[in-house]
Design a protein around this motif. Structure first.
Motif, short mmCIF file in Angstrom:
data_model
loop_
_atom_site.label_atom_id
_atom_site.label_comp_id
_atom_site.label_asym_id
_atom_site.label_seq_id
_atom_site.Cartn_x
_atom_site.Cartn_y
_atom_site.Cartn_z
N ILE A 6 0.83 -1.20 0.00
CA ILE A 6 0.00 0.00 0.00
C ILE A 6 0.87 1.25 0.00
O ILE A 6 0.56 2.23 -0.69
CB ILE A 6 -0.96 -0.03 1.21
N THR A 7 1.97 1.22 0.73
CA THR A 7 2.88 2.37 0.76
C THR A 7 3.45 2.66 -0.62
O THR A 7 3.46 3.81 -1.07
CB THR A 7 4.03 2.11 1.75
N PHE A 8 3.90 1.62 -1.32
CA PHE A 8 4.47 1.83 -2.65
C PHE A 8 3.40 2.25 -3.67
O PHE A 8 3.70 3.01 -4.59
CB PHE A 8 5.20 0.58 -3.13
N ILE A 9 2.18 1.78 -3.51
CA ILE A 9 1.11 2.22 -4.40
C ILE A 9 0.83 3.71 -4.19
O ILE A 9 0.66 4.46 -5.16
CB ILE A 9 -0.17 1.39 -4.18
N ILE A 10 0.82 4.15 -2.95
CA ILE A 10 0.59 5.58 -2.67
C ILE A 10 1.74 6.41 -3.23
O ILE A 10 1.51 7.47 -3.82
CB ILE A 10 0.41 5.80 -1.15
N ILE A 11 2.98 5.93 -3.08
CA ILE A 11 4.13 6.64 -3.65
C ILE A 11 3.99 6.73 -5.16
O ILE A 11 4.25 7.78 -5.77
CB ILE A 11 5.45 5.96 -3.25
N ALA A 12 3.56 5.64 -5.80
CA ALA A 12 3.40 5.63 -7.25
C ALA A 12 2.32 6.62 -7.70
O ALA A 12 2.50 7.34 -8.69
CB ALA A 12 3.05 4.23 -7.73
N ILE A 13 1.23 6.68 -6.97
CA ILE A 13 0.15 7.60 -7.33
C ILE A 13 0.60 9.05 -7.18
O ILE A 13 0.38 9.88 -8.08
CB ILE A 13 -1.10 7.32 -6.47
N ILE A 14 1.26 9.37 -6.08
CA ILE A 14 1.72 10.74 -5.86
C ILE A 14 2.77 11.12 -6.90
O ILE A 14 2.73 12.22 -7.46
CB ILE A 14 2.26 10.91 -4.42
N ALA A 15 3.70 10.21 -7.19
CA ALA A 15 4.74 10.50 -8.18
C ALA A 15 4.12 10.66 -9.57
O ALA A 15 4.55 11.51 -10.36
CB ALA A 15 5.78 9.39 -8.19
N GLY A 16 3.10 9.88 -9.87
CA GLY A 16 2.42 10.01 -11.16
C GLY A 16 1.70 11.33 -11.31
O GLY A 16 1.72 11.96 -12.37
N ILE A 17 1.07 11.78 -10.24
CA ILE A 17 0.37 13.06 -10.26
C ILE A 17 1.36 14.21 -10.45
O ILE A 17 1.09 15.16 -11.17
CB ILE A 17 -0.46 13.25 -8.97
N LEU A 18 2.52 14.10 -9.81
CA LEU A 18 3.52 15.17 -9.89
C LEU A 18 4.37 15.10 -11.16
O LEU A 18 5.18 15.99 -11.39
CB LEU A 18 4.43 15.13 -8.66
N GLY A 19 4.19 14.05 -11.96
CA GLY A 19 4.89 13.97 -13.23
C GLY A 19 6.19 13.20 -13.21
O GLY A 19 6.96 13.28 -14.17
N PHE A 20 6.47 12.48 -12.17
CA PHE A 20 7.69 11.67 -12.10
C PHE A 20 7.36 10.26 -12.60
O PHE A 20 7.12 9.35 -11.82
CB PHE A 20 8.24 11.62 -10.68
N GLY A 21 7.38 10.09 -13.91
CA GLY A 21 6.97 8.82 -14.51
C GLY A 21 7.86 7.65 -14.15
O GLY A 21 7.38 6.54 -13.91
N GLY A 22 9.18 7.88 -14.13
CA GLY A 22 10.09 6.79 -13.80
C GLY A 22 9.93 6.29 -12.38
O GLY A 22 9.92 5.09 -12.13
N VAL A 23 9.80 7.21 -11.46
CA VAL A 23 9.61 6.84 -10.05
C VAL A 23 8.27 6.15 -9.86
O VAL A 23 8.16 5.15 -9.14
CB VAL A 23 9.71 8.09 -9.15
N ALA A 24 7.24 6.65 -10.54
CA ALA A 24 5.91 6.05 -10.42
C ALA A 24 5.92 4.63 -10.97
O ALA A 24 5.34 3.72 -10.36
CB ALA A 24 4.89 6.89 -11.16
N GLY A 25 6.58 4.42 -12.10
CA GLY A 25 6.65 3.08 -12.67
C GLY A 25 7.41 2.11 -11.80
O GLY A 25 7.02 0.96 -11.63
#
Length: 52
Positions: A6-25
């Motif tokens: 759940i922690t990594f999913i939340i990090i992925a969602i926040i990174a995706g919203i902020l435009g950090f595609g590599g981190v989100a992936g």
């Protein structure tokens, strides 16, 4: 294990919203791997409990 997923999913969602595609992936990939490990361990735990 599920808490880490759940922690990594939340990090992925926040990174995706902020435009950090590599981190989100990367975070989404880690979350997926952890979730499948959790599922395998959960099923093994259920089977072990059923045999007792």
């Amino acid at each position: 294990m599920l808490r880490w997923t759940i922690t990594f999913i939340i990090i992925a969602i926040i990174a995706g919203i902020l435009g950090f595609g590599g981190v989100a992936g990367a975070a989404a990939g880690i979350a997926k791997i952890l979730f499948f490990i959790f599922l395998v361990l959960f099923v093994l735990s259920l089977l072990r409990g059923a045999t007792r």
